[in-house]
Design an enzyme around this catalytic site. Structure first.
Site, PDB file in Angstrom:
ATOM      1  N   GLN A 131       0.848  -1.194   0.000  1.00 40.97           N
ATOM      2  CA  GLN A 131       0.000   0.000   0.000  1.00 40.97           C
ATOM      3  C   GLN A 131       0.883   1.243   0.000  1.00 40.97           C
ATOM      4  OE1 GLN A 131      -3.346   0.149   2.847  1.00 40.97           O
ATOM      5  NE2 GLN A 131      -2.536   2.136   3.461  1.00 40.97           N
ATOM      6  N   SER A 134       1.683   6.737   2.471  1.00 36.87           N
ATOM      7  CA  SER A 134       2.469   7.734   3.213  1.00 36.87           C
ATOM      8  C   SER A 134       3.615   8.295   2.378  1.00 36.87           C
ATOM      9  CB  SER A 134       3.040   7.111   4.490  1.00 36.87           C
ATOM     10  OG  SER A 134       2.014   6.751   5.376  1.00 36.87           O
ATOM     11  N   SER A 167       5.126  -1.240   3.853  1.00 36.87           N
ATOM     12  CA  SER A 167       5.376  -2.605   4.313  1.00 36.87           C
ATOM     13  C   SER A 167       5.386  -3.584   3.140  1.00 36.87           C
ATOM     14  CB  SER A 167       4.299  -3.033   5.322  1.00 36.87           C
ATOM     15  OG  SER A 167       4.306  -2.203   6.458  1.00 36.87           O
ATOM     16  N   GLU A 248      -9.141  -1.707   7.348  1.00 41.71           N
ATOM     17  CA  GLU A 248      -7.941  -1.897   8.160  1.00 41.71           C
ATOM     18  C   GLU A 248      -8.295  -1.936   9.642  1.00 41.71           C
ATOM     19  OE1 GLU A 248      -3.500   0.077   8.609  1.00 41.71           O
ATOM     20  OE2 GLU A 248      -5.202   1.388   8.189  1.00 41.71           O
ATOM     21  N   GLU A 362      -2.531  11.572  16.402  1.00 47.00           N
ATOM     22  CA  GLU A 362      -3.134  12.891  16.232  1.00 47.00           C
ATOM     23  C   GLU A 362      -4.269  12.854  15.210  1.00 47.00           C
ATOM     24  OE1 GLU A 362       0.637  13.156  18.162  1.00 47.00           O
ATOM     25  OE2 GLU A 362       0.091  12.238  16.259  1.00 47.00           O
TER      26      GLU A 362
END
Length: 379
Positions: A131, A134, A167, A248, A362
């Site tokens: 995936q 980020s 990952s 997820e 956050e």
């Protein structure tokens, strides 16, 4: 075949008792989600997971919630969760396929069911996906992504940018990429399917403080994507990503808090009945119970035909706090010996990363504030 939860669970448990032990990895199950192994062992675990996935698929257990037209049984995502819970009792290395089967697969089925070859590649164990969300300058803030995909005159796409903390990218055949195709913000994103062996894709492994290298940086330099690469409509990448992240959250489980292992460690050290040890174990056990209740709320929502709601953010946030508390307890219980105990040292070093994985604390707090508590947004 029945869709009644109790009957289906009993059937799944019986099948797993007969078949799962044949695919179990050697040695005790790791406490860390990022087990330190050499490259040969890593590839062995991936191959074992892929063979297990194919075995499940051929026996009708590989994708319970998929429509029958796509090779599933047409049941609920809650039934997938039930099977995963039963499966977790066995030391089968399914963790290397979690992104592939628990996140990418339901996203493809929901948004791009026409991608039959990709769906079949996943449920048959043929393909591993990663995936690509980020980025170095954006972190968990998907609205700030800068990797850009530009549509060419012939309808193909050219992608340039960088992803990080990906990952299993070094072992994946396919990538699920989120890139900017329009203006800044949520509305300018599109999801794509990416061939990880395509020219212009470079993968650099990241050494974690546990010693493992399951994370990667991925560099995309003028990578060409075919016309049919988008997952879902162009410009709807934010909605596609939300489907992924909601699924997820269903992977959040109380078994990730190693209460039984900590209790056994305390007993082995003759400290099980010491008041401070008993109090610490009781607090960790209580956290497991709370987390299981939060997860059951999500499962029941799915069973009623809905999606995992914002309570998934509460569960993820609570899991991060709980495993860190368990890690602190392990360090206190074991003391300096933890330095030479590979299982517990990897656990203590690896789990702080969960505060960032799948969205930082956050970000989760903002979702809880806005969508659960109804607090006004800043600005």
């Amino acid at each position: 075949m029945t869709g009644e939860p109790a009957a289906l669970r009993a059937e799944a448990a019986a099948w797993l008792r007969e078949h799962a032990p044949r695919f179990a990895a050697d040695g005790p199950a790791p406490l860390s989600p990022f087990e330190v192994v050499d490259e040969a062992r890593e590839r062995e675990l991936v191959e074992l997971a892929r063979r297990w996935q194919r075995h499940k698929f051929e026996a009708g257990w590989g994708a319970l919630s998929l429509p029958t037209t796509l090779g599933g049984r047409g049941l609920s995502r809650a039934d997938d969760v039930m099977f995963t819970d039963e499966e977790s009792r066995y030391h089968v290395p399914t963790h290397v396929l979690e992104v592939t089967t628990r996140m990418v697969l339901p996203t493809l089925v929901h948004w791009s069911p026409e991608k039959r070859t990709s769906i079949e590649g996943i449920i048959s164990g043929r393909e591993v996906w990663c995936q690509l969300f980020s980025e170095p300058d954006a972190g968990s803030d998907l609205a700030a992504l800068r990797t850009r995909a530009t549509r060419q005159r012939d309808g193909t796409w050219t992608v340039t940018g960088q992803k990080v903390w990906t990952s299993w990218a070094h072992l994946a055949q396919r990538g699920y990429l989120l890139a900017r195709t329009g203006a800044d913000g949520h509305g300018g994103l599109t999801a794509f399917e990416l061939d990880m062996a395509a020219p212009g894709v470079s993968i650099r492994r990241i050494r974690q403080m546990t010693g493992a290298s399951t994370f990667n940086e991925v560099f995309l330099d003028q990578v060409s994507l075919p016309v049919d690469a988008p997952i879902g409509p162009v410009g709807q990448g934010w909605a596609v990503a939300m489907t992924t992240l909601m699924n997820e959250r269903l992977a959040v489980g109380a078994d990730q808090i190693p209460y039984d292992e900590l209790r056994a460690e305390a007993a082995r050290r003759g400290r099980l009945h010491q008041p401070d040890v008993a109090a610490g174990l009781g607090a960790i056990r209580a956290r497991r119970i709370v987390l299981e209740q939060l997860r059951q709320q999500m499962v029941q929502s799915v069973r009623r035909g809905g999606d995992p709601g914002p309570e998934g953010s509460a569960a993820k946030l609570f899991l991060a706090e709980s495993v860190l508390e368990a890690a602190r307890f392990a360090r206190w219980l074991i003391g300096p010996d933890i330095v030479v105990d590979d299982r517990w040292s990897q656990f203590a070093l690896a789990w702080p990363g969960i505060k960032n994985a799948g969205g930082t604390d956050e970000v989760q707090k903002t979702i809880i504030a806005n969508r659960i508590l109804g607090l006004p947004k800043e600005g």
